[in-house]
Scaffold this active site. Structure first.
Site, PDB file in Angstrom:
ATOM      1  N   SER A  32       0.834  -1.217   0.000  1.00  0.00           N
ATOM      2  CA  SER A  32       0.000   0.000   0.000  1.00  0.00           C
ATOM      3  C   SER A  32       0.863   1.260   0.000  1.00  0.00           C
ATOM      4  O   SER A  32       1.815   1.376   0.785  1.00  0.00           O
ATOM      5  CB  SER A  32      -0.908  -0.001   1.235  1.00  0.00           C
ATOM      6  OG  SER A  32      -1.547   1.255   1.347  1.00  0.00           O
ATOM      7  N   THR A  85      -8.828  -1.636   2.804  1.00  0.00           N
ATOM      8  CA  THR A  85      -8.558  -2.112   1.457  1.00  0.00           C
ATOM      9  C   THR A  85      -8.768  -3.633   1.450  1.00  0.00           C
ATOM     10  O   THR A  85      -9.269  -4.198   2.434  1.00  0.00           O
ATOM     11  CB  THR A  85      -7.160  -1.646   0.982  1.00  0.00           C
ATOM     12  OG1 THR A  85      -6.983  -2.039  -0.370  1.00  0.00           O
ATOM     13  CG2 THR A  85      -6.028  -2.192   1.832  1.00  0.00           C
ATOM     14  N   LYS A  89     -13.337  -4.236   2.611  1.00  0.00           N
ATOM     15  CA  LYS A  89     -14.345  -3.203   2.312  1.00  0.00           C
ATOM     16  C   LYS A  89     -15.781  -3.721   2.461  1.00  0.00           C
ATOM     17  O   LYS A  89     -16.650  -3.001   2.938  1.00  0.00           O
ATOM     18  CB  LYS A  89     -14.162  -2.661   0.888  1.00  0.00           C
ATOM     19  CG  LYS A  89     -12.868  -1.895   0.683  1.00  0.00           C
ATOM     20  CD  LYS A  89     -12.813  -1.338  -0.738  1.00  0.00           C
ATOM     21  CE  LYS A  89     -11.462  -0.817  -1.090  1.00  0.00           C
ATOM     22  NZ  LYS A  89     -11.412  -0.172  -2.416  1.00  0.00           N
ATOM     23  N   ASP A 125     -14.412   5.772  -3.200  1.00  0.00           N
ATOM     24  CA  ASP A 125     -13.869   5.293  -4.481  1.00  0.00           C
ATOM     25  C   ASP A 125     -14.606   5.908  -5.674  1.00  0.00           C
ATOM     26  O   ASP A 125     -14.001   6.208  -6.703  1.00  0.00           O
ATOM     27  CB  ASP A 125     -13.943   3.765  -4.567  1.00  0.00           C
ATOM     28  CG  ASP A 125     -12.836   3.081  -3.756  1.00  0.00           C
ATOM     29  OD1 ASP A 125     -11.796   3.718  -3.505  1.00  0.00           O
ATOM     30  OD2 ASP A 125     -13.029   1.917  -3.374  1.00  0.00           O
ATOM     31  N   GLY A 152     -16.576  -7.256 -10.118  1.00  0.00           N
ATOM     32  CA  GLY A 152     -16.178  -7.433  -8.722  1.00  0.00           C
ATOM     33  C   GLY A 152     -16.518  -6.195  -7.907  1.00  0.00           C
ATOM     34  O   GLY A 152     -17.372  -5.383  -8.290  1.00  0.00           O
ATOM     35  N   MET A 244      -8.365   1.266 -13.949  1.00  0.00           N
ATOM     36  CA  MET A 244      -8.207   1.496 -12.502  1.00  0.00           C
ATOM     37  C   MET A 244      -6.845   1.045 -11.991  1.00  0.00           C
ATOM     38  O   MET A 244      -6.415   1.455 -10.920  1.00  0.00           O
ATOM     39  CB  MET A 244      -9.305   0.744 -11.742  1.00  0.00           C
ATOM     40  CG  MET A 244     -10.664   1.378 -11.869  1.00  0.00           C
ATOM     41  SD  MET A 244     -11.720   0.667 -10.581  1.00  0.00           S
ATOM     42  CE  MET A 244     -13.286   1.290 -11.117  1.00  0.00           C
TER      43      MET A 244
HETATM   44  P1  NDP Z   1     -12.347  -8.390  -7.561  1.00  0.00           P
HETATM   45  O1  NDP Z   1     -11.480  -9.577  -7.259  1.00  0.00           O
HETATM   46  O2  NDP Z   1     -13.534  -8.107  -6.712  1.00  0.00           O
HETATM   47  O3  NDP Z   1     -12.887  -8.504  -9.097  1.00  0.00           O
HETATM   48  C1  NDP Z   1     -12.044  -8.942 -10.093  1.00  0.00           C
HETATM   49  C2  NDP Z   1     -12.690  -8.719 -11.472  1.00  0.00           C
HETATM   50  O4  NDP Z   1     -11.644  -8.896 -12.434  1.00  0.00           O
HETATM   51  C3  NDP Z   1     -13.794  -9.706 -11.838  1.00  0.00           C
HETATM   52  O5  NDP Z   1     -14.731  -9.050 -12.679  1.00  0.00           O
HETATM   53  C4  NDP Z   1     -13.020 -10.777 -12.620  1.00  0.00           C
HETATM   54  O6  NDP Z   1     -13.818 -11.470 -13.569  1.00  0.00           O
HETATM   55  C5  NDP Z   1     -12.058  -9.906 -13.375  1.00  0.00           C
HETATM   56  N1  NDP Z   1     -10.863 -10.599 -13.838  1.00  0.00           N
HETATM   57  C6  NDP Z   1      -9.857 -11.083 -13.071  1.00  0.00           C
HETATM   58  N2  NDP Z   1      -8.910 -11.601 -13.850  1.00  0.00           N
HETATM   59  C7  NDP Z   1      -9.318 -11.448 -15.146  1.00  0.00           C
HETATM   60  C8  NDP Z   1      -8.765 -11.803 -16.404  1.00  0.00           C
HETATM   61  N3  NDP Z   1      -7.586 -12.415 -16.485  1.00  0.00           N
HETATM   62  N4  NDP Z   1      -9.456 -11.446 -17.515  1.00  0.00           N
HETATM   63  C9  NDP Z   1     -10.654 -10.826 -17.439  1.00  0.00           C
HETATM   64  N5  NDP Z   1     -11.238 -10.484 -16.267  1.00  0.00           N
HETATM   65  C10 NDP Z   1     -10.572 -10.806 -15.139  1.00  0.00           C
HETATM   66  O7  NDP Z   1     -11.357  -7.144  -7.587  1.00  0.00           O
HETATM   67  P2  NDP Z   1     -11.703  -5.620  -7.309  1.00  0.00           P
HETATM   68  O8  NDP Z   1     -12.994  -5.331  -7.957  1.00  0.00           O
HETATM   69  O9  NDP Z   1     -11.537  -5.319  -5.871  1.00  0.00           O
HETATM   70  O10 NDP Z   1     -10.502  -4.834  -8.046  1.00  0.00           O
HETATM   71  C11 NDP Z   1     -10.416  -4.813  -9.462  1.00  0.00           C
HETATM   72  C12 NDP Z   1      -9.262  -3.922  -9.897  1.00  0.00           C
HETATM   73  O11 NDP Z   1      -9.513  -2.555  -9.556  1.00  0.00           O
HETATM   74  C13 NDP Z   1      -7.928  -4.290  -9.253  1.00  0.00           C
HETATM   75  O12 NDP Z   1      -6.949  -4.268 -10.250  1.00  0.00           O
HETATM   76  C14 NDP Z   1      -7.695  -3.175  -8.254  1.00  0.00           C
HETATM   77  O13 NDP Z   1      -6.309  -2.938  -8.074  1.00  0.00           O
HETATM   78  C15 NDP Z   1      -8.359  -1.984  -8.958  1.00  0.00           C
HETATM   79  N6  NDP Z   1      -8.761  -0.915  -8.046  1.00  0.00           N
HETATM   80  C16 NDP Z   1      -8.167   0.319  -8.160  1.00  0.00           C
HETATM   81  C17 NDP Z   1      -8.520   1.354  -7.320  1.00  0.00           C
HETATM   82  C18 NDP Z   1      -7.838   2.692  -7.465  1.00  0.00           C
HETATM   83  O14 NDP Z   1      -7.960   3.521  -6.536  1.00  0.00           O
HETATM   84  N7  NDP Z   1      -7.165   2.955  -8.556  1.00  0.00           N
HETATM   85  C19 NDP Z   1      -9.545   1.176  -6.268  1.00  0.00           C
HETATM   86  C20 NDP Z   1     -10.127  -0.153  -6.242  1.00  0.00           C
HETATM   87  C21 NDP Z   1      -9.730  -1.144  -7.095  1.00  0.00           C
HETATM   88  P3  NDP Z   1     -14.649 -12.785 -13.148  1.00  0.00           P
HETATM   89  O15 NDP Z   1     -15.905 -12.262 -12.507  1.00  0.00           O
HETATM   90  O16 NDP Z   1     -14.892 -13.454 -14.442  1.00  0.00           O
HETATM   91  O17 NDP Z   1     -13.802 -13.575 -12.213  1.00  0.00           O
END
Ligand code: NDP
Length: 305
Positions: A32, A85, A89, A125, A152, A244
């Site tokens: 972080s 984080t 959350k 967020d 997600g 993101m």
């Molecule tokens: P989650 O684990 O809750 O969700 C993951 C998502 O990514 C799902 O939709 C999953 O699809 C998809 N996914 C994972 N791997 C792949 C792949 N290889 N190809 C296609 N889709 C894929 O994670 P979060 O929602 O918490 O976070 C998502 C991203 O957002 C992270 O990279 C995180 O770092 C970023 N983020 C950035 C923030 C910022 O302040 N910039 C704040 C919060 C998050 P499936 O449903 O099919 O498994």
């Protein structure tokens, strides 16, 4: 990456630091960059206003099973505010004494503010996303057709923000149908009469409009070897792409956007603006004042990683 030590539940149990404490909890937490980001903003604020001289932001590695106890201890030890984080959350949502109305449909909190009878939960967020999109891409979510990739936690927050801000239509794309349907279960009641569509990748619907803002809210791109979550070349021309992910700073999706001449930005601005808004909630320091200092601090933290 951060000079702040990684603290644990044991440190919290024996906590006796006399100043005004803030903290981020996660598991893992060592990557972080929130501590240097917040501490830089607090140091700048202290130069203008001596009240902030004893404010400091710490980080704690708290496994999910210890979260309820950690939240109780943080409240008893009078931490002014807490950021959450991964994976906390959603887990913390039901442990709040009060929830900011804007955070309720998101079902997740990333910012907790101390109140006498417990924690008040916020989610900054969405503010971080909309502010970063405005700043880096000169686009408003209001009135824009959006292709949101992912289903997600981050996608849920982004979808609620897009709906609350009044985007013109929202197209949600995900790899797996089950998670897409679960997200729709939450969003449909919020989107009565609104053009909300979903599709599973790699299929691209023929009806997708031109000039969409593409937002990547998947974790595809966190590793250098990851493929882009969708092929921009198969969309009717996108107006802009927001990823993101900020580390690495340029994912394969952003490289394709650059190749196709599409304006694009990574998620660093979102991280900064959600943090600046959290600090505003705790301290009253305007988010617009903290954000420039925080930006310099996170850029330095990433360079020294
Ligand atoms: P989650 O684990 O809750 O969700 C993951 C998502 O990514 C799902 O939709 C999953 O699809 C998809 N996914 C994972 N791997 C792949 C792949 N290889 N190809 C296609 N889709 C894929 O994670 P979060 O929602 O918490 O976070 C998502 C991203 O957002 C992270 O990279 C995180 O770092 C970023 N983020 C950035 C923030 C910022 O302040 N910039 C704040 C919060 C998050 P499936 O449903 O099919 O498994």
């Amino acid at each position: 990456m951060s000079s702040e030590p990684v603290l644990t539940l044991a440190d919290l149990e024996s906590w006796s630091w006399p100043g005004t404490a803030l903290a981020v909890l996660g598991h893992p937490i060592q990557h972080s960059i929130s501590p240097p980001m917040h501490n830089a903003a607090l140091a700048a604020a202290a130069e203008r206003d001596a009240r902030f001289g004893d404010w400091r932001y710490f980080r704690f590695d708290i496994p999910p099973d210890d979260l309820p106890h950690a939240l109780e201890l943080l409240h008893a030890k009078r931490f002014r505010g807490v950021n959450l984080t991964v994976p906390h959350k959603v887990l913390a949502f039901d442990r709040m004494a009060a929830i900011d109305p804007a955070a309720r449909p998101v079902g997740a909190v990333n910012t907790l503010a101390w109140e006498p009878d417990g924690w008040r939960g916020f989610n900054t967020d969405g503010y971080g996303l909309s502010t970063a999109v405005r700043e880096s891409l000169k686009l408003e979510l209001a009135g824009t057709a959006i292709v949101l990739v992912g289903a997600g936690g981050a996608a849920r927050g982004a979808a609620v923000e897009c709906l609350q801000r009044g985007c013109s239509s929202l197209w949600i794309a995900n790899r797996s149908r089950g998670n897409l349907e679960a997200l729709f279960g939450v969003l449909v009641p919020l989107a009565t009469g609104f053009p909300l569509h979903g599709f599973t990748l790699p299929r691209i619907p023929a009806e997708l409009p031109r000039d969409t803002l593409v937002i990547n809210a998947t974790s595809a791109g966190l590793r250098a070897s990851d493929a882009a979550p969708l092929d921009l070349g198969r969309l009717p021309r996108a107006a802009a792409v927001f990823d993101m992910i900020y580390n690495p700073p340029e994912t394969r999706l952003l490289r394709q956007a650059a190749f196709l001449g599409i304006p694009h930005a990574n998620g660093l601005g979102m991280l900064v603006h959600q943090g600046a808004r959290a600090l505003e909630i705790w301290s009253g320091i305007p988010a617009t004042e903290s954000a420039p200092v925080m930006t310099v601090a996170v850029q330095a933290a990433l360079l020294s990683a």
